[in-house]
Design a protein around this motif. Structure first.
Motif, PDB file in Angstrom:
ATOM      1  N   HIS A  33      24.731  49.355   4.955  1.00 21.53           N
ATOM      2  CA  HIS A  33      25.928  49.747   4.212  1.00 21.53           C
ATOM      3  C   HIS A  33      25.832  49.299   2.756  1.00 21.53           C
ATOM      4  CE1 HIS A  33      28.190  50.064   8.231  1.00 21.53           C
ATOM      5  NE2 HIS A  33      28.114  51.263   7.719  1.00 21.53           N
ATOM      6  N   GLU A  72      36.165  55.472   5.816  1.00 19.48           N
ATOM      7  CA  GLU A  72      34.969  56.139   5.320  1.00 19.48           C
ATOM      8  C   GLU A  72      34.240  56.828   6.466  1.00 19.48           C
ATOM      9  OE1 GLU A  72      30.963  55.372   2.599  1.00 19.48           O
ATOM     10  OE2 GLU A  72      32.455  53.778   2.821  1.00 19.48           O
ATOM     11  N   SER A  74      30.735  58.878   7.822  1.00 24.48           N
ATOM     12  CA  SER A  74      29.280  59.093   7.677  1.00 24.48           C
ATOM     13  C   SER A  74      28.655  58.241   6.576  1.00 24.48           C
ATOM     14  CB  SER A  74      28.992  60.574   7.388  1.00 24.48           C
ATOM     15  OG  SER A  74      29.714  61.429   8.229  1.00 24.48           O
ATOM     16  N   PRO A  75      28.962  56.935   6.515  1.00 26.76           N
ATOM     17  CA  PRO A  75      28.424  56.131   5.415  1.00 26.76           C
ATOM     18  C   PRO A  75      26.913  55.985   5.438  1.00 26.76           C
ATOM     19  CG  PRO A  75      29.473  54.718   7.040  1.00 26.76           C
ATOM     20  CD  PRO A  75      29.807  56.129   7.414  1.00 26.76           C
ATOM     21  N   PHE A 430      32.885  58.002  16.880  1.00 23.87           N
ATOM     22  CA  PHE A 430      32.316  56.773  16.345  1.00 23.87           C
ATOM     23  C   PHE A 430      31.460  56.101  17.414  1.00 23.87           C
ATOM     24  CE2 PHE A 430      36.138  57.559  13.888  1.00 23.87           C
ATOM     25  CZ  PHE A 430      35.691  57.379  12.584  1.00 23.87           C
ATOM     26  N   SER A 490      23.501  58.256  13.374  1.00 23.07           N
ATOM     27  CA  SER A 490      24.460  58.278  12.274  1.00 23.07           C
ATOM     28  C   SER A 490      23.817  58.834  11.008  1.00 23.07           C
ATOM     29  CB  SER A 490      24.984  56.864  12.025  1.00 23.07           C
ATOM     30  OG  SER A 490      26.241  56.874  11.402  1.00 23.07           O
ATOM     31  N   ASP A 496      30.601  59.887  13.144  1.00 25.89           N
ATOM     32  CA  ASP A 496      31.330  59.694  11.888  1.00 25.89           C
ATOM     33  C   ASP A 496      31.193  58.268  11.364  1.00 25.89           C
ATOM     34  OD1 ASP A 496      32.407  62.333  11.626  1.00 25.89           O
ATOM     35  OD2 ASP A 496      33.725  61.877  13.303  1.00 25.89           O
ATOM     36  N   GLY A 497      30.386  57.473  12.045  1.00 26.87           N
ATOM     37  CA  GLY A 497      30.137  56.128  11.580  1.00 26.87           C
ATOM     38  C   GLY A 497      29.969  55.153  12.729  1.00 26.87           C
TER      39      GLY A 497
END
Length: 537
Positions: A33, A72, A74-75, A430, A490, A496-497
């Motif tokens: 991240h 947030e 799809s980081p 998720f 991911s 989505d994260g």
């Protein structure tokens, strides 16, 4: 009251080992991240700021309401590829003037904000979230357009972006473009197809062709301001609805545009919120890295749902699947949670009925994954596992209430489909940091290949290469293990994260609130023709 009674041994060795493994996985994710947050790196960010510009994340922070959450999405997009982690764009759901909106912010510190194939996939996913959940879309624009070396993977599918912008508008979902810098070539159609356009004076440049291209194509000599500057678009072309004096002013104007939308939610208002009776921190020790070890999903529910209160349906039938009613942050949900991994015929039939009940009651469904798939073997094939699994997949595919999915542990084979995996379009999906998803487990897949190769050698009458087989099995297991990890999935925007287990309740609450921006309706009376196809008896 039907409050769950936890039997989780938080002082035991297994809990401590699970907790340590999950915390280690979270530390690794923190590094990934951090790479996404860093954008193009210190030098690129310094050059960007030297021009008097804000970073993409600073723009998002000034856009959303102070101290409000930003979910947030799809980081880690593009993780494990040749492109920067995050795919040169920030996307998510944030609150602007008390209105939940989808935000897409180009990151100009990464190759000038140019779009690569993962940028496109991540952006289209964010737009899908806006469309399905009836959320206004705000695009913070500063992009050099397509990453030209990868144009073959962008140009043709990229047209969907502009199509979807116009379809959002046609559906009555507002689209807002705030332009800070370049928006050139095809990128010019982002503001061109948006309902509301804000441009920064002296910074925004929107044109189909820049000065060099215009000179090559027509021989005309022009400058960027007269071709596509904010002053020109505000006074001459009319593309700009608002011209801001600087970036902060542009974000202020964008917030005022949202405030004037007169936006109202169409979904049901949540009931009073009651926190769980057990600590969310305990979720760190429920699931460990060894997914062959079963766990009770009720221990998760006890730390996620309001007041740890659930009403189970058919608790004695099909016990490998928990089906229950609950609330999360005041929002009603129907829960389907895998208990022991394998789905038998009874579990499939139980799930099918429960999904129908949720549709009749207009109640969103939450799928908590820990499944190795549907049971195989002569007894189960003869007992109808195919048709019963197909019934469950039919029910999931044609269910009209919103779906949420969280991969807690394993999510293998057709069980991933029946539990509403990515291909079945849950509103949000998720994963926990130790979850895995693939066609089957690494050892099982390698073993199948080995059995097939051995049988082939026997049929040919040739000696079987045991050493080669062992090497093949090791290589396949390593490959499938790597490809089933959440970071790999991911990175390809298959979720989505990856979330901290302790944040599960918060994340689901934010998703359910966003879903309530639109109508929540199933297939029951008053909603038109029933959506289901033929169920094979």
């Amino acid at each position: 009251m039907t409050v769950l009674r936890s039997t989780l041994d938080t002082a035991g060795a297994a809990f401590a080992a699970n907790r340590d493994a999950v915390l280690a996985a979270l530390r690794d994710l923190d590094d990934d991240h951090a790479r996404a947050v860093a954008g193009g790196g210190e030098k690129a960010v310094a050059r960007h700021r030297a021009r008097g510009k804000l970073t993409a994340r600073e723009r998002v922070e000034l856009l959303v309401d102070p101290d409000s959450p930003f979910l947030e999405l799809s980081p880690l997009a593009a993780w494990g590829t040749e492109f920067a982690v995050g795919a040169s764009v920030v996307t998510g759901v944030g609150v602007v003037e008390d209105v939940e909106c989808v935000v897409v912010a180009h990151d100009p510190t990464v190759r000038g904000g140019a779009s690569n194939p993962w940028t496109l996939k991540k952006t289209l996913r964010a737009m899908q979230v806006a469309r399905e959940n009836r959320l206004p879309l705000i695009t913070l624009v500063e992009s050099g357009g397509a990453d030209l070396p990868t144009q073959k993977d962008i140009f043709i599918p990229g047209g969907q972006l502009f199509r979807d912008l116009t379809r959002l508008s046609a559906a009555g979902i507002p689209t807002i473009a705030i332009v800070f810098g370049n928006s050139t070539a095809g990128g010019a159609y982002v503001p061109g197809t948006s309902d509301h356009v804000v441009m920064v004076d002296g910074g925004a440049k929107v044109f189909l062709g820049g000065p060099p291209l215009v000179r090559m194509a027509t021989g005309e000599v022009s400058d960027e301001e007269s071709l596509g500057g904010a002053a020109m678009h505000g006074r001459v072309s009319g593309l700009a609805d608002h011209v801001a004096v600087d970036e902060v002013d542009a974000l202020r104007i964008g917030r005022r545009v949202v405030a004037r939308l007169n936006w109202r939610k169409r979904g049901p208002a949540p009931a009073a919120v009651v926190p769980p009776r057990y600590a969310e921190d305990d979720l760190l020790g429920v699931v460990g890295p060894d997914l062959s070890q079963p766990f009770d999903p009720r221990e998760v529910l006890a730390r996620v749902v309001d007041d740890s209160d659930v009403d189970e349906v058919k608790p004695r039938y099909g016990p490998s699947l928990v089906t229950a009613w609950a609330r999360i942050h005041g929002h009603p949900v129907g829960v389907l949670a895998n208990a022991q991994g394998v789905l038998f015929s009874a579990e499939a039939q139980k799930a099918t009925q429960f999904i129908q009940l949720a549709n009749a009651a207009d109640t969103p469904l939450l799928f908590l994954h820990n499944t190795t798939g549907y049971m195989v073997g002569k007894e189960y094939e003869q007992g109808g596992i195919i048709k019963h699994g197909a019934m469950m997949i039919n029910a999931v595919s044609n269910s009209r209430v919103p779906h949420l999915s969280v991969l807690l542990g394993a999510s293998y084979g057709a069980g991933h489909y029946g539990m509403c995996g990515r291909a079945y379009d849950p509103r949000f999906l998720f994963a926990w940091p130790t979850a895995k998803s693939a066609v089957m487990g690494p050892a099982q897949l390698a073993g199948v290949l080995s059995i097939v190769a051995r049988a082939s050698a026997e049929s040919r009458g040739t000696p079987f290469d045991e050493d080669g087989d062992a090497a093949m099995r090791a290589a396949v297991e390593a490959q499938i293990e790597a490809e089933s990890m959440p970071r790999f999935l991911s990175g390809r925007v298959y979720d989505d994260g990856i979330i901290d287990p302790r944040d599960t309740r918060t994340v689901l609450g934010l998703c359910l609130s966003a879903i309530a921006s639109g109508e929540v309706a199933g297939t029951g009376a008053g909603h038109g023709t029933p959506a289901y196809g033929v169920f094979r008896p």
